[in-house]
Write an enzyme that holds these catalytic residues in place. Sequence first.
Site, PDB file in Angstrom:
ATOM      1  N   TYR A 198       0.292  -2.324  -6.062  1.00 34.63           N
ATOM      2  CA  TYR A 198       0.543  -3.506  -5.221  1.00 34.63           C
ATOM      3  C   TYR A 198      -0.712  -4.364  -5.067  1.00 34.63           C
ATOM      4  CZ  TYR A 198       1.595  -6.245  -1.028  1.00 34.63           C
ATOM      5  OH  TYR A 198       1.772  -7.267  -0.122  1.00 34.63           O
ATOM      6  N   SER A 232      -2.015 -11.573  -0.778  1.00 33.17           N
ATOM      7  CA  SER A 232      -2.229 -10.634   0.331  1.00 33.17           C
ATOM      8  C   SER A 232      -3.717 -10.415   0.548  1.00 33.17           C
ATOM      9  CB  SER A 232      -1.576  -9.289  -0.003  1.00 33.17           C
ATOM     10  OG  SER A 232      -1.962  -8.307   0.942  1.00 33.17           O
TER      11      SER A 232
HETATM   12  P1  NAD Z   1      10.238  -8.495   3.282  1.00 34.43           P
HETATM   13  O1  NAD Z   1      10.680  -7.176   2.804  1.00 34.43           O
HETATM   14  O2  NAD Z   1      10.921  -9.048   4.465  1.00 34.43           O
HETATM   15  O3  NAD Z   1      10.356  -9.579   2.122  1.00 34.43           O
HETATM   16  C1  NAD Z   1      10.236  -9.300   0.764  1.00 34.43           C
HETATM   17  C2  NAD Z   1      11.521  -9.779   0.111  1.00 34.43           C
HETATM   18  O4  NAD Z   1      11.377  -9.747  -1.296  1.00 34.43           O
HETATM   19  C3  NAD Z   1      12.700  -8.869   0.426  1.00 34.43           C
HETATM   20  O5  NAD Z   1      13.441  -9.437   1.451  1.00 34.43           O
HETATM   21  C4  NAD Z   1      13.487  -8.791  -0.861  1.00 34.43           C
HETATM   22  O6  NAD Z   1      14.788  -9.342  -0.749  1.00 34.43           O
HETATM   23  C5  NAD Z   1      12.648  -9.571  -1.839  1.00 34.43           C
HETATM   24  N1  NAD Z   1      12.517  -8.847  -3.101  1.00 34.43           N
HETATM   25  C6  NAD Z   1      11.854  -7.702  -3.325  1.00 34.43           C
HETATM   26  N2  NAD Z   1      11.985  -7.329  -4.612  1.00 34.43           N
HETATM   27  C7  NAD Z   1      12.756  -8.285  -5.185  1.00 34.43           C
HETATM   28  C8  NAD Z   1      13.258  -8.473  -6.506  1.00 34.43           C
HETATM   29  N3  NAD Z   1      12.966  -7.620  -7.485  1.00 34.43           N
HETATM   30  N4  NAD Z   1      14.047  -9.554  -6.742  1.00 34.43           N
HETATM   31  C9  NAD Z   1      14.340 -10.434  -5.759  1.00 34.43           C
HETATM   32  N5  NAD Z   1      13.870 -10.314  -4.507  1.00 34.43           N
HETATM   33  C10 NAD Z   1      13.099  -9.245  -4.231  1.00 34.43           C
HETATM   34  O7  NAD Z   1       8.678  -8.398   3.534  1.00 34.43           O
HETATM   35  P2  NAD Z   1       7.534  -9.487   3.755  1.00 34.43           P
HETATM   36  O8  NAD Z   1       6.421  -8.731   4.334  1.00 34.43           O
HETATM   37  O9  NAD Z   1       8.025 -10.686   4.449  1.00 34.43           O
HETATM   38  O10 NAD Z   1       7.126  -9.851   2.272  1.00 34.43           O
HETATM   39  C11 NAD Z   1       7.016 -11.175   1.777  1.00 34.43           C
HETATM   40  C12 NAD Z   1       5.764 -11.303   0.944  1.00 34.43           C
HETATM   41  O11 NAD Z   1       4.637 -11.147   1.786  1.00 34.43           O
HETATM   42  C13 NAD Z   1       5.630 -10.242  -0.154  1.00 34.43           C
HETATM   43  O12 NAD Z   1       5.149 -10.858  -1.334  1.00 34.43           O
HETATM   44  C14 NAD Z   1       4.573  -9.320   0.405  1.00 34.43           C
HETATM   45  O13 NAD Z   1       3.849  -8.660  -0.610  1.00 34.43           O
HETATM   46  C15 NAD Z   1       3.712 -10.305   1.160  1.00 34.43           C
HETATM   47  N6  NAD Z   1       2.799  -9.715   2.151  1.00 34.43           N
HETATM   48  C16 NAD Z   1       3.304  -9.039   3.223  1.00 34.43           C
HETATM   49  C17 NAD Z   1       2.408  -8.498   4.143  1.00 34.43           C
HETATM   50  C18 NAD Z   1       2.887  -7.717   5.331  1.00 34.43           C
HETATM   51  O14 NAD Z   1       2.062  -7.093   6.005  1.00 34.43           O
HETATM   52  N7  NAD Z   1       4.170  -7.706   5.639  1.00 34.43           N
HETATM   53  C19 NAD Z   1       1.032  -8.656   3.973  1.00 34.43           C
HETATM   54  C20 NAD Z   1       0.569  -9.358   2.878  1.00 34.43           C
HETATM   55  C21 NAD Z   1       1.471  -9.897   1.978  1.00 34.43           C
END
Ligand code: NAD
Length: 300
Positions: free
Chosen positions: A205, A192
């Site tokens: 985080y 991130s």
């Molecule tokens: P999202 O909630 O759609 O996806 C995250 C997924 O992780 C969830 O769908 C969930 O099923 C899964 N998850 C969470 N805890 C879990 C566990 N203990 N076991 C199994 N699965 C688990 O959100 P997203 O934003 O698409 O996140 C995906 C990645 O992107 C994450 O690593 C997040 O930190 C990263 N990220 C997101 C952003 C943002 O702004 N959305 C920015 C930077 C990084």
Amino acid sequence: MNSKNQYHMQDPRSQYDLSKTFYDRSQPDPGLDERLKPTADHGEKSYQGASRLEGRKAVITGGDSGIGRAVAIAFAREGADVVLNYLSSEQTDGKDTEQYLKESGVNVYSIVGDISNEKFCLVLIDFAVNKLGSIDILVNNAGQQYYVENLAELSSEQFQKTYATNVFSMFWITKAAAPHMPKGSSIINTTSIQSYQPSAGLLDYASSKSAITGFTKSLAKMLINDGIRVNAVAPGPIWTPLQQSGGQPPEKLEDFGQGVPMGRPGQPAELAPMYVFLASQESSYITAEVMGVTGGGHLP
Ligand code: NAD
Ligand code: MG
């Protein structure tokens, strides 16, 4: 062809009209794409494959929703068979994603379970190897993010769970998967912008994401000896359920993403091409890198 899609030349600032249209500030945990308002774009209607990943076998954690869903749709349209993992509480999203993938004619398998549990990580890789035969692409994408007001509010339990989910799982899953990954395989970890520009309310985080960045670079130097490349993608603010279900305070969601030069949050669909590139042989000379997709927030 939709003129708002990624194949039509246009001003990227207005490609998605999201900045002024937020009407749902939050939703209960677990966050679901199904409930996300306005809905996000995962490339369901637009992504065009070009056989970049024909016949490859991919594992994607957090593949039900958000960035993981966009990556899964793109991989399937590029010809890859996919194993998806996600939490059991997010099965409605998982089933929808599975359906999109099946429409591409590839094999799709889902396994629900919690990757903060080491034993489950081994079960996940066993499942994937049984179904796919090998693992050519591993996308460690699942993650948790819960905003806190101050240090006193951050519990030891949350701190440990964030690290187990975001960091330790990558070690457990990767260690189990590596022996099944042939030369030319690719590992892609989702880190991130928070790895480099940590926010106060995201102490657990943001620091877990810094750990992922270091983990990726070190692992890349280890695994290149086996012909495996390892890279990370660092998204900026992306419109996914993670942000609505505790990742940000509700009042901050109103102008979510508007602080970057692009002036808007990104869509999951805008991340997928980077994962496809890193997964494919097109990125053969790229390893130990972190690729930013940040709307101009940029990496150091
Ligand atoms: P999202 O909630 O759609 O996806 C995250 C997924 O992780 C969830 O769908 C969930 O099923 C899964 N998850 C969470 N805890 C879990 C566990 N203990 N076991 C199994 N699965 C688990 O959100 P997203 O934003 O698409 O996140 C995906 C990645 O992107 C994450 O690593 C997040 O930190 C990263 N990220 C997101 C952003 C943002 O702004 N959305 C920015 C930077 C990084
Ligand atoms: Mg989800």
